[in-house]
Design a protein around this motif. Sequence first.
Motif, PDB file in Angstrom:
ATOM      1  N   GLY A 245      34.460  42.071  45.908  1.00  0.00           N
ATOM      2  CA  GLY A 245      34.540  41.719  44.485  1.00  0.00           C
ATOM      3  C   GLY A 245      35.881  42.216  43.973  1.00  0.00           C
ATOM      4  O   GLY A 245      36.277  43.345  44.262  1.00  0.00           O
ATOM      5  N   ASP A 246      36.601  41.378  43.198  1.00  0.00           N
ATOM      6  CA  ASP A 246      38.028  41.594  42.915  1.00  0.00           C
ATOM      7  C   ASP A 246      38.297  41.343  41.433  1.00  0.00           C
ATOM      8  O   ASP A 246      37.913  40.294  40.899  1.00  0.00           O
ATOM      9  CB  ASP A 246      38.807  40.605  43.807  1.00  0.00           C
ATOM     10  N   LEU A 247      38.933  42.287  40.759  1.00  0.00           N
ATOM     11  CA  LEU A 247      39.323  42.072  39.353  1.00  0.00           C
ATOM     12  C   LEU A 247      40.502  42.962  39.005  1.00  0.00           C
ATOM     13  O   LEU A 247      40.774  43.955  39.682  1.00  0.00           O
ATOM     14  CB  LEU A 247      38.153  42.362  38.390  1.00  0.00           C
ATOM     15  N   GLY A 308      45.303  32.586  42.708  1.00  0.00           N
ATOM     16  CA  GLY A 308      43.888  32.929  42.816  1.00  0.00           C
ATOM     17  C   GLY A 308      43.381  32.489  44.186  1.00  0.00           C
ATOM     18  O   GLY A 308      44.015  31.674  44.861  1.00  0.00           O
ATOM     19  N   HIS A 309      42.230  33.011  44.584  1.00  0.00           N
ATOM     20  CA  HIS A 309      41.763  32.788  45.958  1.00  0.00           C
ATOM     21  C   HIS A 309      40.254  32.796  46.036  1.00  0.00           C
ATOM     22  O   HIS A 309      39.586  33.438  45.214  1.00  0.00           O
ATOM     23  CB  HIS A 309      42.322  33.879  46.877  1.00  0.00           C
ATOM     24  N   GLY A 310      39.725  32.113  47.045  1.00  0.00           N
ATOM     25  CA  GLY A 310      38.314  32.227  47.348  1.00  0.00           C
ATOM     26  C   GLY A 310      38.014  33.645  47.783  1.00  0.00           C
ATOM     27  O   GLY A 310      38.900  34.365  48.257  1.00  0.00           O
ATOM     28  N   PHE A 315      38.072  38.635  52.059  1.00  0.00           N
ATOM     29  CA  PHE A 315      38.815  39.106  50.892  1.00  0.00           C
ATOM     30  C   PHE A 315      39.597  37.936  50.279  1.00  0.00           C
ATOM     31  O   PHE A 315      39.578  37.697  49.070  1.00  0.00           O
ATOM     32  CB  PHE A 315      39.751  40.235  51.370  1.00  0.00           C
ATOM     33  N   HIS A 316      40.290  37.178  51.149  1.00  0.00           N
ATOM     34  CA  HIS A 316      41.092  36.034  50.688  1.00  0.00           C
ATOM     35  C   HIS A 316      40.776  34.817  51.554  1.00  0.00           C
ATOM     36  O   HIS A 316      40.912  34.867  52.768  1.00  0.00           O
ATOM     37  CB  HIS A 316      42.585  36.342  50.792  1.00  0.00           C
ATOM     38  N   CYS A 317      40.344  33.724  50.929  1.00  0.00           N
ATOM     39  CA  CYS A 317      40.059  32.491  51.671  1.00  0.00           C
ATOM     40  C   CYS A 317      40.231  31.300  50.730  1.00  0.00           C
ATOM     41  O   CYS A 317      40.673  31.470  49.588  1.00  0.00           O
ATOM     42  CB  CYS A 317      38.645  32.542  52.262  1.00  0.00           C
ATOM     43  N   PHE A 339      35.427  32.328  43.485  1.00  0.00           N
ATOM     44  CA  PHE A 339      36.879  32.492  43.628  1.00  0.00           C
ATOM     45  C   PHE A 339      37.409  33.306  42.457  1.00  0.00           C
ATOM     46  O   PHE A 339      36.704  33.541  41.473  1.00  0.00           O
ATOM     47  CB  PHE A 339      37.581  31.125  43.705  1.00  0.00           C
ATOM     48  N   THR A 340      38.671  33.733  42.603  1.00  0.00           N
ATOM     49  CA  THR A 340      39.309  34.473  41.516  1.00  0.00           C
ATOM     50  C   THR A 340      40.274  33.564  40.773  1.00  0.00           C
ATOM     51  O   THR A 340      40.810  32.610  41.337  1.00  0.00           O
ATOM     52  CB  THR A 340      40.117  35.684  42.025  1.00  0.00           C
ATOM     53  N   ILE A 341      40.482  33.875  39.492  1.00  0.00           N
ATOM     54  CA  ILE A 341      41.633  33.362  38.742  1.00  0.00           C
ATOM     55  C   ILE A 341      42.345  34.610  38.247  1.00  0.00           C
ATOM     56  O   ILE A 341      41.700  35.541  37.747  1.00  0.00           O
ATOM     57  CB  ILE A 341      41.215  32.438  37.583  1.00  0.00           C
ATOM     58  N   GLU A 342      43.672  34.687  38.450  1.00  0.00           N
ATOM     59  CA  GLU A 342      44.391  35.938  38.179  1.00  0.00           C
ATOM     60  C   GLU A 342      45.832  35.685  37.755  1.00  0.00           C
ATOM     61  O   GLU A 342      46.772  36.079  38.454  1.00  0.00           O
ATOM     62  CB  GLU A 342      44.326  36.857  39.411  1.00  0.00           C
ATOM     63  N   PRO A 343      46.015  35.011  36.599  1.00  0.00           N
ATOM     64  CA  PRO A 343      47.374  34.651  36.179  1.00  0.00           C
ATOM     65  C   PRO A 343      48.277  35.867  35.991  1.00  0.00           C
ATOM     66  O   PRO A 343      47.875  36.872  35.423  1.00  0.00           O
ATOM     67  CB  PRO A 343      47.156  33.927  34.844  1.00  0.00           C
ATOM     68  N   PHE A 372      45.710  39.484  34.401  1.00  0.00           N
ATOM     69  CA  PHE A 372      44.269  39.758  34.327  1.00  0.00           C
ATOM     70  C   PHE A 372      43.588  38.927  35.407  1.00  0.00           C
ATOM     71  O   PHE A 372      44.052  37.841  35.739  1.00  0.00           O
ATOM     72  CB  PHE A 372      43.697  39.378  32.948  1.00  0.00           C
ATOM     73  N   GLU A 373      42.485  39.464  35.939  1.00  0.00           N
ATOM     74  CA  GLU A 373      41.780  38.765  37.020  1.00  0.00           C
ATOM     75  C   GLU A 373      40.274  38.964  36.910  1.00  0.00           C
ATOM     76  O   GLU A 373      39.805  40.054  36.570  1.00  0.00           O
ATOM     77  CB  GLU A 373      42.241  39.321  38.385  1.00  0.00           C
ATOM     78  N   HIS A 374      39.540  37.887  37.184  1.00  0.00           N
ATOM     79  CA  HIS A 374      38.090  37.974  37.345  1.00  0.00           C
ATOM     80  C   HIS A 374      37.680  37.279  38.641  1.00  0.00           C
ATOM     81  O   HIS A 374      38.352  36.348  39.092  1.00  0.00           O
ATOM     82  CB  HIS A 374      37.361  37.261  36.197  1.00  0.00           C
TER      83      HIS A 374
HETATM   84 ZN   LIG Z   1      42.656  38.647  43.898  1.00  0.00          ZN
END
Ligand SMILES: [Zn+2]
Length: 399
Positions: A245-247, A308-310, A315-317, A339-343, A372-374
């Motif tokens: 889990g990534d933020l 951003g990534h799956g 961790f990253h896909c 997935f993440t969005i992290e502008p 910021f990332e969720h």
């Molecule tokens: Zn990330």
Amino acid sequence: MDQDSNTVAETSLPCVKCGNTARLQCPKCLELKLPQEGAAFCSQDCFKALWSSHKSVHLNSEVHTFRGNPQECITAALSKGWLYCLKKGQARTKQLPYFDWTGTLRPYPISGQRFVPDRIPKPDWAVDGIPKIEPVSDLQNIVEIKTPEQIERMRKTCRIAREVLDVAARAIKPGVTTDEIDELVHNATIAAGAYPSPLNYHFFPKSCCTSVNEVICHGIPDARRLEDGDIVNVDVTVYYDGVHGDLNETYFVGNVDEESQQLVRCTYECLENAISIVKPGVRFREVGEVINRHASMSKLSVVKSYCGHGIGELFHCAPNIPHYGKNKAVGVMKAGQTFTIEPMINSGVWRDRMWPDGWTAVTADGKRSAQFEHTLLVTETGVEVLTARLPSSPNVFPW
Ligand SMILES: [Zn+2]
Ligand SMILES: [Zn+2]
């Protein structure tokens, strides 16, 4: 990633990524005289797609060449920049390598690698720094639809990640070092029974990323004390019950000038706006359009090199989700994807540069950058923010 590769005249080697006939050879592998198998690619796209995992091949070989006389090793390492510090994890400022620093921030020493107890289940890079499953997984190409069981594990893990980030947020103030923030993140993660995913991922030496002022992302926590007026992003990823889990969030240190406040607020809104369009059927490339539109309104620019990534058991896909406009991301969102969005949004130019430590990405003009990332779950009707703020989360934003 701006990686150039040499064109080789003729080779019958298959592309490491897709198996098509290779036309390119990694220039770094050529320089280091590494085997050509494992360094051949059919296209820049395949080279770039595999870069994050491929580059560990270089580091490995350099680390090996440093074995032997310790003094020789250190001299060799210094002449190569700071590659050694990723293994050694310290003494980063003994001798600053030449670099045309883009802003006023400088690297400080980094402390030794933190301890993870045996009882904590670890991802496959924890011991030797090299992810093994991730780079060759089918999930680099196909976007996984998570089962209800996987989703439930993602919820738990993302909640832990949020609670860990909140611990860091409460500690931000002038005088605190980013290494102390890292220690808090590390200990809170272990206390929750989780592993701090960045630790030793491609040799990253710390348990979270701390990115100050002109650092765009992947800043290494070090001995520098936060100063009144700084902005600092803390990026937390935890691995628990087999999933990540990534933020991340960007915080104000003491009193921050108006321009930086607007930068951070606009970046927050960019992520909010992007999340608001997430639902089944929406094209991944739309995310970048929404973010670009909002950033441009405030005359801010969008970073292109990091996306951003799956996320899930890896961790990253896939999918890869650019944050900039007119991007060529393929595919549409489907229920069950995570997935993440992290502008990353810059005050000045969008271009990034890399410090010689191989991690710290800074703005090319030295102006500030925020992020910021969720971690998100696409639901049947829209989106669930798995790393959403909790009632207990500290009130750190004035808006
Ligand atoms: Zn990330
Ligand atoms: Zn992150």
